[in-house]
Design an enzyme around this catalytic site. Structure first.
Site, PDB file in Angstrom:
ATOM      1  N   ASN A 131     154.087  21.565  14.130  1.00  6.60           N
ATOM      2  CA  ASN A 131     152.912  22.127  14.809  1.00  6.60           C
ATOM      3  C   ASN A 131     152.689  21.564  16.213  1.00  6.60           C
ATOM      4  O   ASN A 131     152.193  22.260  17.092  1.00  6.60           O
ATOM      5  CB  ASN A 131     151.654  21.957  13.947  1.00  6.60           C
ATOM      6  CG  ASN A 131     151.388  20.520  13.556  1.00  6.60           C
ATOM      7  OD1 ASN A 131     152.304  19.782  13.189  1.00  6.60           O
ATOM      8  ND2 ASN A 131     150.139  20.107  13.624  1.00  6.60           N
ATOM      9  N   HIS A 155     163.829  16.528  12.279  1.00 11.23           N
ATOM     10  CA  HIS A 155     162.725  17.391  12.659  1.00 11.23           C
ATOM     11  C   HIS A 155     162.586  18.533  11.670  1.00 11.23           C
ATOM     12  O   HIS A 155     163.464  18.789  10.847  1.00 11.23           O
ATOM     13  CB  HIS A 155     162.918  17.932  14.079  1.00 11.23           C
ATOM     14  CG  HIS A 155     161.663  17.939  14.882  1.00 11.23           C
ATOM     15  ND1 HIS A 155     160.528  18.607  14.456  1.00 11.23           N
ATOM     16  CD2 HIS A 155     161.328  17.350  16.064  1.00 11.23           C
ATOM     17  CE1 HIS A 155     159.574  18.425  15.331  1.00 11.23           C
ATOM     18  NE2 HIS A 155     160.021  17.666  16.326  1.00 11.23           N
ATOM     19  N   GLU A 228     151.146  10.039   8.673  1.00  8.99           N
ATOM     20  CA  GLU A 228     150.090  10.780   9.391  1.00  8.99           C
ATOM     21  C   GLU A 228     149.996  12.134   8.724  1.00  8.99           C
ATOM     22  O   GLU A 228     150.872  12.982   8.894  1.00  8.99           O
ATOM     23  CB  GLU A 228     150.454  10.896  10.877  1.00  8.99           C
ATOM     24  CG  GLU A 228     149.226  11.107  11.760  1.00  8.99           C
ATOM     25  CD  GLU A 228     148.925  12.565  12.028  1.00  8.99           C
ATOM     26  OE1 GLU A 228     148.321  13.198  11.133  1.00  8.99           O
ATOM     27  OE2 GLU A 228     149.290  13.058  13.084  1.00  8.99           O
ATOM     28  N   CYS A 262     146.383  18.893  12.542  1.00  6.25           N
ATOM     29  CA  CYS A 262     145.804  18.011  11.528  1.00  6.25           C
ATOM     30  C   CYS A 262     144.466  17.459  11.988  1.00  6.25           C
ATOM     31  O   CYS A 262     143.624  17.096  11.170  1.00  6.25           O
ATOM     32  CB  CYS A 262     146.767  16.884  11.183  1.00  6.25           C
ATOM     33  SG  CYS A 262     147.423  16.026  12.615  1.00  6.25           S
TER      34      CYS A 262
END
Length: 460
Positions: A131, A155, A228, A262
């Site tokens: 994102n 990734h 995270e 997020c």
């Protein structure tokens, strides 16, 4: 074969071969070997290489921006800003490295020399999400390299070319072979690498479920894991807020990147004194968004990442409406928004409460719920009523009140009169289901190094 389907038109944008077990094994061995020499490279020499990386990356801004829009659908008018943010974070972490990595003097003691040295961990595995593909990766990649670690970047399959851009620029900048490598992996192979003893730290950004998977894979080894994860971030518009500024910031914080952040805003609490004016202004500004092809420079809202994600978001909205929420935005005003496509109209839900999906789950789309509150105390209680804790924000003219309220909020970052931003000089950290560990700032270096104490008797 790994295929990247562009959310713009459903076409295959990238096809890459997945790395074989033999290639993975070779990469891990190469990282271990290269790190031994890299850790002995002076910090100023590491900084020179990574500064050249920044210059090379910046020179490719236009190509990177277009490539990014095709891979994940963010409007082309905004994707260059990700290059800017990546460079801001990288250059800051390079600049503070000498201070952050310096020996810690334990103070004078007769006949002794005593200090704590920060040593690199070894090989860092960064698992990055799609994102904000460059911003997420740079948080660990650059400081890990500056600290003397080798890095392997895995990734997202949605944004594999972002990893390749990092690798190309780092190679051209003169980074020694093996110090930074890219692997394209299945989920199963990623879990195997997390368990591999040649990996010394894992930096993961993604969903809560993904975080649990990484933590389980690392659980039999005593290595650090930075997580995270998700968010359902709250904001409070106090009675004394600059309302026009609050509306502009909060609408952007809820809908930027199609809500796929997020730390995007999802739960909005507005004091009853300004509630009506805030709602009217929020709706008016939302109606000005242009949903469409993100390659069109006039588009301000692009598709979400895939049709299945849009379908899930639509289901979450409907679940809240069935529970009694009222949609404030007429989706018909955004004709591109159609079932069976990743193009999704923005939505504001009114009349919500904390039993509803919009106020409890991470939606990861252009959706927010809004509640009226009568006091600071009620706002605090509602903001803390969540399993998440990444960021939270307040709009007020009273800084003392903002500090007092912020002290009572369970969150990693507390904003006043802004939101949805990472300052590289501050620690980026979550609490509760938003994760653990820290990136950015001087504190971020503590998670990418281990302390080693030197206790030297100079006279016997």
């Amino acid at each position: 074969m790994q295929k990247t389907i562009s959310p713009i038109d459903g076409s295959i944008y990238v096809e890459l071969e997945l790395d074989t077990p033999a290639i993975i094994d070779e990469a891990l061995d190469a990282a271990r070997a290269a790190q031994r020499a890299w850790r002995d490279t002076p910090v100023e020499d590491r900084a020179a290489i990574l500064s050249r990386f920044c210059d090379l990356f910046e020179a490719q801004r236009d190509e990177i921006a277009t490539e990014l829009t095709w891979q994940m659908g963010r409007p082309i008018r905004y994707t260059p800003s990700e290059v800017n943010g990546t460079l801001e974070r990288a250059r800051h972490m390079i600049a503070i490295a000498p201070q952050a990595l310096a020996d810690i003097d334990a103070g004078p003691k007769e006949n002794f020399t005593r200090f704590v040295r920060r040593e690199p961990l070894g090989v860092v595995l960064t698992i990055a999400a799609w994102n904000y593909p460059y911003l997420i990766a740079v948080n660990s990649v650059v400081p890990a390299l500056m600290a003397g670690n080798a890095v392997i970047l895995k990734h997202s399959a949605q944004t594999p070319l972002c990893a390749e851009r990092f690798a190309s620029c780092l190679t051209k900048a003169g980074l020694p072979a093996g110090v930074f490598q890219v692997l394209h992996l299945t989920h199963a192979d990623t879990e195997k690498i997390v368990r591999d003893r040649r990996i010394d730290f894992v930096a993961f950004t993604g969903s809560v479920a993904g975080g649990h998977t990484v933590q389980r894979a690392a659980s039999e080894r005593f290595i650090g894991v930075g997580l995270e994860l998700g968010g359902c971030d709250p904001v409070y518009v106090r009675h004394d807020a600059d309302l026009a500024h609050a509306i502009e910031n909060i609408v952007d914080g809820a809908y930027f990147n199609s809500g796929q952040s997020c730390c995007g805003l999802q739960r909005i609490y507005v004091h009853e004194r300004v509630y009506d004016d805030f709602v009217a202004g929020f709706i008016d500004l939302t109606r000005k968004y242009v949903l469409g092809n993100p390659l069109d420079p006039n588009t301000t809202l692009g598709p979400v990442i895939r049709t299945s994600a849009a379908d899930t978001i639509r289901q979450q909205i409907e679940a809240s409406i069935r529970a009694g929420a009222s949609p404030a935005i007429d989706a018909a005003a955004f004709p591109v928004s159609k079932p069976g496509t990743p193009y999704l109209a923005p939505q504001l839900l009114l009349g919500v409460d904390h039993s509803m999906t919009v106020m409890r789950e991470e939606i990861f789309g252009p959706v927010a719920g809004l509640m009226k509150v009568s006091s600071d105390q009620q706002a605090v209680e509602l903001m803390n009523d969540t399993v998440f804790g990444l960021t939270a924000a307040i709009w007020t003219r009273d800084q003392e009140a903002a500090l007092a309220i912020g002290d009572r909020i369970d969150t990693g970052t507390w904003f006043m009169n802004r939101c949805d931003y990472l300052d590289p000089a501050l620690a980026w950290v979550g609490v509760k289901d938003s994760g653990r560990g820290c990136t950015l700032s001087v504190v971020g270096y503590e998670h990418l190094t281990r302390p080693k104490s030197f206790h030297l008797r100079t006279r016997t």
